[in-house]
Motif scaffolding. Structure first.
Motif, short mmCIF file in Angstrom:
data_model
loop_
_atom_site.label_atom_id
_atom_site.label_comp_id
_atom_site.label_asym_id
_atom_site.label_seq_id
_atom_site.Cartn_x
_atom_site.Cartn_y
_atom_site.Cartn_z
N VAL A 47 66.05 18.25 40.24
CA VAL A 47 65.42 19.56 40.39
C VAL A 47 64.12 19.55 39.60
N GLU A 48 63.05 20.02 40.24
CA GLU A 48 61.74 20.08 39.59
C GLU A 48 61.42 21.51 39.18
N PHE A 49 60.93 21.66 37.96
CA PHE A 49 60.47 22.95 37.44
C PHE A 49 59.02 22.81 37.01
N ASP A 50 58.37 23.90 36.66
CA ASP A 50 56.98 23.85 36.20
C ASP A 50 56.79 22.90 35.02
N HIS A 51 57.77 22.87 34.12
CA HIS A 51 57.61 22.11 32.88
C HIS A 51 58.53 20.90 32.79
N GLY A 52 59.02 20.42 33.92
CA GLY A 52 59.85 19.22 33.85
C GLY A 52 60.87 19.11 34.96
N TRP A 53 61.82 18.24 34.71
CA TRP A 53 62.83 17.85 35.69
C TRP A 53 64.22 17.96 35.09
N VAL A 54 65.21 18.14 35.97
CA VAL A 54 66.62 18.02 35.58
C VAL A 54 67.22 16.96 36.51
N PHE A 55 67.88 15.97 35.91
CA PHE A 55 68.58 14.92 36.64
C PHE A 55 70.07 15.12 36.43
N LEU A 56 70.86 14.96 37.47
CA LEU A 56 72.30 15.11 37.38
C LEU A 56 72.96 13.99 38.17
N ILE A 57 73.82 13.20 37.50
CA ILE A 57 74.53 12.11 38.16
C ILE A 57 76.01 12.18 37.81
N SER A 58 76.82 11.54 38.62
CA SER A 58 78.24 11.44 38.33
C SER A 58 78.44 10.47 37.17
N ALA A 59 79.37 10.81 36.27
CA ALA A 59 79.62 9.96 35.11
C ALA A 59 81.10 9.61 35.00
N GLY A 60 81.83 9.74 36.07
CA GLY A 60 83.27 9.48 36.05
C GLY A 60 83.98 10.64 36.72
N GLU A 61 85.27 10.50 36.89
CA GLU A 61 86.04 11.55 37.55
C GLU A 61 85.96 12.85 36.76
#
Length: 103
Positions: A47-61
């Motif tokens: 997700v992109e915002f005016d002041h940066g990004w948010v990254f979200l990934i799976s890290a296990g069940e």
């Protein structure tokens, strides 16, 4: 399960709930990226915002790794580092489902 030291617990809980919703929405619209006979697997939400990004990934069940980054971030590098971290932590990031507790 964990948070950066400069993120308060209440804020971290709010963000964690939001990230859970984002990954659920992302999984729901995965078929938008494939044909009628395909079942694409969710890998990452960005997700992109005016002041940066948010990254979200799976890290296990039942577990996810979320990172916020500045607008100038090397996106390939941060994604690679996140995958490395998940690989290093392995099963420690798995979160079993919550159980109903009868009061």
């Amino acid at each position: 399960m964990a948070r950066s030291k400069d993120v308060g617990k209440d804020h971290a809980d709010t963000v964690a709930a939001a990230m859970s919703g984002m990954q659920s929405l992302s999984r729901t619209v995965a078929d938008f990226c494939g044909g009628p006979d395909q079942r694409p697997q969710w890998r990452q939400t960005l997700v992109e915002f005016d002041h940066g990004w948010v990254f979200l990934i799976s890290a296990g069940e039942g577990a996810y790794l979320a990172v916020s980054a500045s607008p100038e971030v090397d996106m390939a590098e941060i994604t690679f580092r996140m995958q490395q971290l998940v690989g290093q932590l392995g099963k420690a990031l798995t979160s079993p489902p919550r159980e109903d507790v009868k009061a």
